[in-house]
Motif scaffolding. Structure first.
Motif, PDB file in Angstrom:
ATOM      1  N   TRP A 133     -12.810  33.317 -47.365  1.00  0.00           N
ATOM      2  CA  TRP A 133     -11.602  32.698 -47.917  1.00  0.00           C
ATOM      3  C   TRP A 133     -11.059  31.574 -47.033  1.00  0.00           C
ATOM      4  O   TRP A 133     -10.144  30.863 -47.430  1.00  0.00           O
ATOM      5  N   ASP A 136      -7.056  29.590 -46.378  1.00  0.00           N
ATOM      6  CA  ASP A 136      -6.141  29.688 -47.517  1.00  0.00           C
ATOM      7  C   ASP A 136      -6.540  30.873 -48.391  1.00  0.00           C
ATOM      8  O   ASP A 136      -7.244  30.720 -49.396  1.00  0.00           O
ATOM      9  N   GLU A 138      -4.760  32.768 -50.373  1.00  0.00           N
ATOM     10  CA  GLU A 138      -4.207  32.742 -51.736  1.00  0.00           C
ATOM     11  C   GLU A 138      -4.948  31.750 -52.615  1.00  0.00           C
ATOM     12  O   GLU A 138      -5.298  32.039 -53.769  1.00  0.00           O
ATOM     13  N   MET A 142      -6.995  32.904 -56.034  1.00  0.00           N
ATOM     14  CA  MET A 142      -6.589  32.411 -57.346  1.00  0.00           C
ATOM     15  C   MET A 142      -7.522  31.327 -57.877  1.00  0.00           C
ATOM     16  O   MET A 142      -7.707  31.206 -59.091  1.00  0.00           O
ATOM     17  N   SER A 307       4.255  42.667 -48.667  1.00  0.00           N
ATOM     18  CA  SER A 307       3.968  42.539 -50.094  1.00  0.00           C
ATOM     19  C   SER A 307       3.251  43.793 -50.550  1.00  0.00           C
ATOM     20  O   SER A 307       2.826  44.610 -49.735  1.00  0.00           O
ATOM     21  N   GLY A 311      -1.125  41.283 -54.272  1.00  0.00           N
ATOM     22  CA  GLY A 311      -0.758  40.342 -53.215  1.00  0.00           C
ATOM     23  C   GLY A 311      -1.086  40.873 -51.835  1.00  0.00           C
ATOM     24  O   GLY A 311      -1.563  40.137 -50.965  1.00  0.00           O
ATOM     25  N   ILE A 315      -4.456  38.862 -50.713  1.00  0.00           N
ATOM     26  CA  ILE A 315      -3.885  37.664 -50.087  1.00  0.00           C
ATOM     27  C   ILE A 315      -3.428  37.977 -48.663  1.00  0.00           C
ATOM     28  O   ILE A 315      -3.886  37.359 -47.698  1.00  0.00           O
ATOM     29  N   THR A 319      -5.684  37.418 -44.873  1.00  0.00           N
ATOM     30  CA  THR A 319      -5.067  36.626 -43.816  1.00  0.00           C
ATOM     31  C   THR A 319      -5.079  37.395 -42.498  1.00  0.00           C
ATOM     32  O   THR A 319      -5.366  36.843 -41.433  1.00  0.00           O
TER      33      THR A 319
END
Length: 532
Positions: A133, A136, A138, A142, A307, A311, A315, A319
């Motif tokens: 990933w 980034d 997110e 997506m 979160s 999420g 996401i 990270t």
């Protein structure tokens, strides 16, 4: 009642009902069903948002006053009436069969999107090795991974890197299901559950030694006592327990029907409930230790990085994996845990559907499994390997949980308790071989506290969903896949209950007649018995 010749035909067509070879395998399978994706990505967030350490008080109250009592209700119906959800409720009362089909259809909706999440998690376990990933998480999730469409709607544009993992999930699951209760479901749980526990313990150990982990744990466990004065916090605790323990899904009705006649039902239920809760608290420790590291690394407060749900999983955690020492290992452990937790739950969800059609139509195990699961898998692939999968998943999940599970649970406890007056007989059945005896208190909790809590939560959800369009999606989209889906579950449940039971079905199975004869002192009133 069948004639002697038709009874022999039923025996030949359906065979003897499978049973778990031991109580331990049932407990392991029941824990496998209860311990799912929500334990890992939902409980930590719910607890943090509703008082932190103080949330454990309403959480414990919800387990003891609603979760476990309703779990026992499922056990008693399934074990007493020896059938899938539709068959068990039909034997309880002819008109109650619709409750069983409602639960079957809830499982159908959950199964088609649950497999997709497992497929995503499997891919992310692989992505963790190279941290695919990039910087980034997110944008990757997506965009490059799901390729989410700009407009909310229904698309059949297939995303290949999503399609094939979901296909693999269905292939593995169907193979397990075809093998049956002992050779398939029980064996899968014997393998998957120890793997899940070992992987998650390693994940927690690695997480708590990350820099900033203690900040995350302090945020998770520090109690906000004022939150206990908020009714919404208590509603959140009760709502989470209903979902977490697989209550009103038909799962525990079906699984308990595979238990031997002389089984400690209440003792087994307490083991399942508290094992599930223990895993949730362990998940909270692992997740918040990792979130504490993320906050420490970015210079933010823990509350700013918290979160839940998708999420958190796809996401926030990627990270963390990118930033943590031995991040690849952390990612494999986390996403691998999601895969195994998801598979054990998906198996139990599908078993509800397979067992229902097997019982009603008299199919053998292999035929029932293939005829039921292959079409479900194809629908799952058609809807959730596309560019609009995330919108569909979000809406179906929100509405089937609130207006499927909660509504079905509320109607079930009212019908069984107040409508049929069956609680005294079911309590007697639970007590027959159980180590922990139940009495008036259990009946009050199921017939009083349960409906009150469920009714309050359902009313709140109705007000919330009616007040504004869910997630800002178009009214037509929520109307079809939200309200329309929830209403269709009831309509199709009624229609399925009206289909005549086949001659080779389990309805008048001689095996059940023998079972019933051995527990004459537990029989329901004659006016009820004559109806099934």
């Amino acid at each position: 009642m069948n004639t002697p010749s038709s009874v022999r035909g039923a025996r030949k067509a359906t065979g003897q009902r499978e049973v778990f070879s031991s109580r331990k395998l049932f407990i392991l399978s029941a824990i496998g069903s209860a311990v799912g994706l929500g334990n890992i990505w939902r409980f930590p967030y719910v607890a943090y948002e509703n008082g932190g350490g103080a949330f454990l008080i309403p959480y414990l109250v919800a387990i003891l006053c609603a979760g476990i009592p309703l779990l026992f209700l499922d056990y008693s119906v399934g074990h007493r009436f020896r059938g899938s959800a539709p068959l068990a409720y039909r034997r309880l009362n002819r008109k109650a069969e619709v409750l069983g089909w409602w639960q079957v259809l809830i499982c159908f909706i959950i199964a088609i999107y649950y497999a997709a999440i497992i497929g995503w998690a499997a891919m992310y376990a692989w992505f963790s090795l190279s941290k695919a990933w990039g910087d980034d998480a997110e944008g990757f999730f997506m965009g490059e991974f799901l390729n989410v469409a700009d407009n909310v709607g229904v698309s059949f544009d297939i995303v290949s890197r999503v399609f094939f993992p979901i296909l693999a999930v269905w292939a593995v699951t169907i193979i397990i299901m075809v093998a049956g209760v002992n050779k398939g479901i029980a064996r899968a749980n014997v393998v998957f559950m120890p793997l899940l526990i070992v992987m998650f313990v390693l994940l927690v150990v690695q997480s708590v030694f990350l820099p900033g982990a203690m900040d995350g744990l302090n945020a998770f466990f520090t109690p906000n006592w004022e939150a206990l004065m908020n009714p919404a916090v208590w509603a959140a605790a009760f709502g989470h327990i209903f979902f977490s323990l697989s209550v009103a899904f038909g799962i525990m009705v079906t699984y308990s029907s595979y238990l031997r006649r002389k089984t400690d039902l209440t003792g087994s239920g307490y083991v399942v409930a508290f094992a599930n809760s223990g895993f949730e608290i362990l998940a909270g420790i692992g997740v918040f230790a990792a979130l504490g590291f993320m906050a420490h690394n970015t210079g933010a407060a823990v509350g700013d990085v918290v979160s839940g749900g998708i999420g958190l999983a796809f996401i926030a955690f990627p990270t963390i994996v990118s930033q943590a020492p031995l991040g690849a290992l952390l990612g494999v452990l986390f996403f691998g845990s999601l895969v195994f937790a998801g598979l054990t739950s998906l198996i139990s969800i599908l078993e509800v559907i397979v067992a229902a059609f097997q019982d009603k139509l008299g199919w053998n195990r292999k035929a029932a499994t293939l005829i039921v699961t292959v079409p479900i898998g194809l629908i799952s692939l058609a809807l959730f390997s596309t560019t609009t999968s995330l919108y569909l998943l979000d809406t179906l999940d929100a509405f089937v949980n609130q207006f499927g599970i909660l509504a079905c649970a509320l109607v079930t406890v009212i019908v069984v308790g107040a409508g049929l007056g069956a609680l005294p007989k079911l309590a007697k059945h639970l007590n027959r071989h159980s180590s922990i005896k139940l009495g008036t208190g259990w009946m009050v909790l199921v017939g009083g506290v349960g409906p009150a809590a469920l009714g309050y939560m359902l009313l709140n959800e109705l007000q919330s969903k009616i007040g504004e369009q869910y997630s800002g999606y178009p009214a037509w989209f929520n109307g079809i896949f939200g309200w329309g889906m929830a209403g269709a579950l009831i309509v199709f449940a009624v229609l399925l209950s009206l289909i005549p039971w086949s001659r080779g079905s389990k309805l008048n199975d001689p095996e059940f007649e023998q079972h019933k004869a051995k527990v004459l002192d537990e029989e329901l009133p004659d006016t009820t018995v004559k109806r099934y």
